[in-house]
Design a protein around this motif. Structure first.
Motif, PDB file in Angstrom:
ATOM      1  N   HIS A  96       0.884  -6.065 -25.993  1.00  0.00           N
ATOM      2  CA  HIS A  96       1.727  -5.601 -27.095  1.00  0.00           C
ATOM      3  C   HIS A  96       2.659  -4.506 -26.576  1.00  0.00           C
ATOM      4  O   HIS A  96       2.508  -4.028 -25.448  1.00  0.00           O
ATOM      5  CB  HIS A  96       0.915  -5.161 -28.313  1.00  0.00           C
ATOM      6  N   ALA A  97       3.645  -4.136 -27.371  1.00  0.00           N
ATOM      7  CA  ALA A  97       4.718  -3.234 -26.936  1.00  0.00           C
ATOM      8  C   ALA A  97       4.195  -1.883 -26.457  1.00  0.00           C
ATOM      9  O   ALA A  97       4.779  -1.283 -25.561  1.00  0.00           O
ATOM     10  CB  ALA A  97       5.731  -3.045 -28.063  1.00  0.00           C
TER      11      ALA A  97
ATOM     12  N   ALA B  98       4.626  -7.862 -26.913  1.00  0.00           N
ATOM     13  CA  ALA B  98       5.834  -7.308 -26.288  1.00  0.00           C
ATOM     14  C   ALA B  98       6.725  -8.458 -25.842  1.00  0.00           C
ATOM     15  O   ALA B  98       6.256  -9.559 -25.572  1.00  0.00           O
ATOM     16  CB  ALA B  98       5.447  -6.454 -25.086  1.00  0.00           C
TER      17      ALA B  98
ATOM     18  N   PHE C  75      11.474  -3.801 -21.869  1.00  0.00           N
ATOM     19  CA  PHE C  75      10.438  -4.164 -22.819  1.00  0.00           C
ATOM     20  C   PHE C  75      10.971  -3.935 -24.223  1.00  0.00           C
ATOM     21  O   PHE C  75      11.612  -2.917 -24.492  1.00  0.00           O
ATOM     22  CB  PHE C  75       9.175  -3.337 -22.602  1.00  0.00           C
ATOM     23  N   ARG C  76      10.699  -4.866 -25.102  1.00  0.00           N
ATOM     24  CA  ARG C  76      11.187  -4.757 -26.469  1.00  0.00           C
ATOM     25  C   ARG C  76      10.078  -5.134 -27.439  1.00  0.00           C
ATOM     26  O   ARG C  76       9.109  -5.791 -27.072  1.00  0.00           O
ATOM     27  CB  ARG C  76      12.389  -5.680 -26.658  1.00  0.00           C
ATOM     28  N   SER C  77      10.260  -4.734 -28.684  1.00  0.00           N
ATOM     29  CA  SER C  77       9.297  -5.058 -29.745  1.00  0.00           C
ATOM     30  C   SER C  77       9.902  -6.091 -30.665  1.00  0.00           C
ATOM     31  O   SER C  77      11.104  -6.090 -30.910  1.00  0.00           O
ATOM     32  CB  SER C  77       8.961  -3.813 -30.560  1.00  0.00           C
TER      33      SER C  77
ATOM     34  N   GLU D 183       3.394  -1.140 -22.365  1.00  0.00           N
ATOM     35  CA  GLU D 183       4.426  -1.227 -21.326  1.00  0.00           C
ATOM     36  C   GLU D 183       3.973  -0.558 -20.033  1.00  0.00           C
ATOM     37  O   GLU D 183       4.168  -1.095 -18.938  1.00  0.00           O
ATOM     38  CB  GLU D 183       5.725  -0.588 -21.818  1.00  0.00           C
TER      39      GLU D 183
END
Length: 148
Positions: free
Chosen positions: A64-65, A135, A142-144, A68
């Protein structure tokens, strides 16, 4: 390929002496529904490459975000990848991340030579999910996910 969004995974295993190994992979996908097969691609230059060539099983963790830093650590040569205590041994002694979005246990099925990478195909033996959003890696960041 930076213009193609992908999920972020780390893949873990243990070698025959019990040492833990892992790497970050954005090249992960489903390969077959029957039998359930998934694949990841591993650079032949990776320190963990020899361990994955002989591993009988491995675990894929969809991150998940907020993970990272973990993804970056697993993508860094020479880093202490398992620092921080986020991993516990699973049933076969391999490292399992306790809070990934999805955790997929695999038995080694087939390995293919693919230029400077090896394609690792695993047969899914178990999968666990939680409610967190995965993520996304896009344009080298990295983005959500934003779900309305």
């Amino acid at each position: 390929m930076a213009r193609y969004p992908s999920g972020v995974t780390i893949v873990t295993t243990r070698d025959h002496s019990g040492e833990w190994w892992g790497f970050t992979a954005t090249s992960f996908c489903s390969a077959s529904a029957t039998p359930p097969l998934v694949l990841v691609c591993l650079a032949k230059t990776a320190e963990c490459h020899p361990a994955f060539l002989t591993a009988e099983s491995w675990t894929i963790h969809v991150l998940h975000a907020e993970q990272e830093e973990l993804a970056r650590r697993f993508g860094t040569r020479g880093a202490d990848k398992f620092a921080g205590g986020h991993f516990v041994p699973n049933a076969d002694g391999s490292p399992a991340l306790s809070d990934s979005c999805t955790t997929i246990d695999c038995d080694a099925s087939v390995r293919y030579d693919a230029g400077d990478h090896t394609i690792l195909v695993g047969e899914v033996t178990d999968a666990r999910m939680n409610e967190s959003l995965p993520a996304v890696y896009f344009q080298r960041r990295f983005r959500s996910l934003q779900i309305p």
